[in-house]
Design an enzyme around this catalytic site. Structure first.
Site, mmCIF file in Angstrom:
data_model
loop_
_atom_site.group_PDB
_atom_site.id
_atom_site.type_symbol
_atom_site.label_atom_id
_atom_site.label_comp_id
_atom_site.label_asym_id
_atom_site.label_seq_id
_atom_site.Cartn_x
_atom_site.Cartn_y
_atom_site.Cartn_z
ATOM 1 C CD1 TRP A 39 125.292 43.636 70.967
ATOM 2 C CD2 TRP A 39 126.388 44.221 73.009
ATOM 3 N NE1 TRP A 39 124.433 44.376 71.698
ATOM 4 C CE2 TRP A 39 124.935 44.619 72.988
ATOM 5 C CE3 TRP A 39 127.011 44.345 74.120
ATOM 6 C CZ2 TRP A 39 124.396 45.586 73.985
ATOM 7 C CZ3 TRP A 39 126.711 45.339 75.089
ATOM 8 C CH2 TRP A 39 125.203 45.591 75.097
ATOM 9 C CD GLU A 60 119.871 40.077 72.281
ATOM 10 O OE1 GLU A 60 119.034 40.016 72.848
ATOM 11 O OE2 GLU A 60 120.322 41.083 71.484
ATOM 12 C CD GLN A 65 112.909 41.044 82.606
ATOM 13 O OE1 GLN A 65 112.321 42.039 83.156
ATOM 14 N NE2 GLN A 65 112.269 39.781 82.134
ATOM 15 C CB THR A 66 119.397 44.580 82.065
ATOM 16 O OG1 THR A 66 118.956 43.372 82.904
ATOM 17 C CG2 THR A 66 120.542 45.288 83.038
ATOM 18 C CG LEU A 103 123.800 42.609 85.219
ATOM 19 C CD1 LEU A 103 124.532 41.645 84.155
ATOM 20 C CD2 LEU A 103 123.260 43.628 84.545
ATOM 21 C CE1 TYR A 143 114.048 39.340 71.442
ATOM 22 C CE2 TYR A 143 115.715 38.771 73.116
ATOM 23 C CZ TYR A 143 115.187 39.727 72.383
ATOM 24 O OH TYR A 143 115.865 40.726 71.971
ATOM 25 C CB CYS A 231 103.842 59.026 66.344
ATOM 26 S SG CYS A 231 103.324 57.968 67.814
ATOM 27 C CB CYS A 234 107.514 56.725 63.994
ATOM 28 S SG CYS A 234 107.390 55.090 63.564
HETATM 29 FE FE1 SF4 Z 1 104.131 55.987 66.821
HETATM 30 FE FE2 SF4 Z 1 105.536 54.459 65.158
HETATM 31 FE FE3 SF4 Z 1 104.837 53.449 67.520
HETATM 32 FE FE4 SF4 Z 1 103.084 53.770 65.348
HETATM 33 S S1 SF4 Z 1 104.916 52.404 65.489
HETATM 34 S S2 SF4 Z 1 102.994 54.286 67.837
HETATM 35 S S3 SF4 Z 1 103.990 55.689 64.678
HETATM 36 S S4 SF4 Z 1 106.234 55.250 67.313
#
Ligand code: SF4
Length: 378
Positions: A39, A60, A65-66, A103, A143, A231, A234
């Site tokens: 999609w 959507e 939930q899936t 589903l 949403y 992180c 990130c």
């Molecule tokens: Fe970690 Fe990024 Fe989530 Fe912050 S936003 S907790 S840095 S993954």
């Protein structure tokens, strides 16, 4: 001067968010990282926006939930059978439930059908692409309306779901309990999401609102995951308060879950002379109506069921359960026990109570728990 008002405190907090920087970082990460989903293919030039929005609406609704990988084959089958509102509106509820089988949360499927029929009635079959109009359709909340308007039509509409709550709660270490001088936690999340997608709209980036909201969804599903968020890769790390504090596991804060109430359900397996089994259709409004099941008494252990089994005309043939299934529904922890039963002359067969063969079972909508227990028995 008195206490600052909730709205002014929130406005100051939101004004302090570097929205455009965050949006840029997220869009840059998303461009090469976007998960392929059918999609998400760009809208062909000759496809009307309303048709493109219809596909996003279906995706959507299924994705609530899936998992994405589960949804993809369902979405493809659905779009092949009902490529537009008019074809869906002409389907029967039974066909739609059968297509949706597996589903779960079947009201989503019923609402899709109801909404398609309403679109035929109110909009001549053209799926609306305006937020306020979408909210008037059954099953479409803020949403889903935000997702359709932003993803399909690139409008700066906010979205907040579980993944985004987790992401924003960590990014800004948001509390789940209302703070003096702040709006309710959920309201604040919507305001933050709105300010971010509006910041994305100000960037020189193609389809920036669409891409930004999808990037938030992907971030929450792939990097900012519930346990051990990734992180180190990130793109928002340098802005993330939870990362700086090392407090990622404390967010999102959640009120304690209510305890599940134990419940015992009793069902009977009744066969006729041809080996067919007796099924009843759930007719009452509420959960799973329209689905078929073994004759079943909810919240009724065997001893109580024996006093007067419903529907009348059924008797217990053996007190030894053929199968037991434990499962959860909403606030209940259910133990479902199936016993062998037999029909008497008082049994009134009809549209909602009939014998079906093993072959027919595959084409009848059954809830997940019913299919599981039948698999155990048969
Ligand atoms: Fe970690 Fe990024 Fe989530 Fe912050 S936003 S907790 S840095 S993954």
């Amino acid at each position: 001067m008195g206490e600052p008002s909730a709205s002014s405190a929130a406005a100051r907090f939101i004004a302090s968010i570097p929205g455009e920087e965050l949006a840029s970082a997220l869009l840059e990460w998303f461009a090469p990282e976007a998960r392929p989903m059918p999609w998400r293919k760009p809208k062909p030039e000759d496809t009307p926006l309303a048709e493109h929005a219809y596909g996003i609406w279906i995706s959507e609704s299924m994705l609530q939930q899936t998992q994405v990988t589960t949804v993809i084959p369902y979405w493809e089958r659905w779009m092949a059978k009902w490529p537009d509102v008019a074809s869906l509106a002409a389907a029967s509820e039974e066909e739609v439930l059968l297509m949706w089988e597996g589903l779960g949360y079947y009201n989503r499927a019923r609402n899709l059908l109801k909404a398609a029929r309403k679109v035929m009635e109110l909009h001549g079959g053209i799926f609306p692409t305006e937020h306020g109009e979408l909210l008037k359709l059954p099953g479409i909340g803020p949403y889903t309306a935000g997702a359709i308007c932003s993803i399909a039509c690139n409008q700066p509409c906010p979205i907040v779901d579980g993944n985004i709550i987790r992401l924003l709660s960590r990014l800004f270490t948001l509390s789940a309990t209302p703070q003096a001088g702040s709006p309710k936690p959920e309201e604040l999340l919507w305001q933050i999401s709105e300010s971010l997608v509006q910041a994305a709209a100000r960037l020189q980036y193609p389809q920036s609102c669409s891409a930004f909201n999808q990037a938030m969804m992907d971030m929450g599903a792939r990097l900012c995951i519930p346990a051990n968020p990734l992180c180190l890769t990130c793109p928002l790390q340098r802005h993330c308060k939870a990362f700086k504090e090392g407090s990622q596991s404390q967010y999102p804060q959640r009120p304690p879950r209510p305890l599940l109430t134990p419940r015992e359900d009793t069902a009977l397996l009744v066969r006729n002379g041809q080996g067919q089994i007796l099924l009843q259709k759930r007719t009452l409004a509420g959960r799973n109506h329209g689905f078929w099941q073994l004759p079943l008494m909810e919240e009724t252990p065997l001893q109580k069921a024996l006093e007067a089994f419903e529907p009348p005309g059924l008797l217990l043939a053996s007190r030894k359960p053929l199968a037991t299934l434990r499962h959860h529904i909403t606030c209940y922890r259910i133990t479902l026990k199936v016993y062998e039963g037999k029909a008497t002359q008082g049994l009134a067969l009809g549209e909602h109570l009939r014998f079906v063969s093993g072959k027919e079972l595959a084409a009848i909508p059954l809830t997940g728990s019913q299919r599981k227990i039948l698999r155990k028995i048969l």
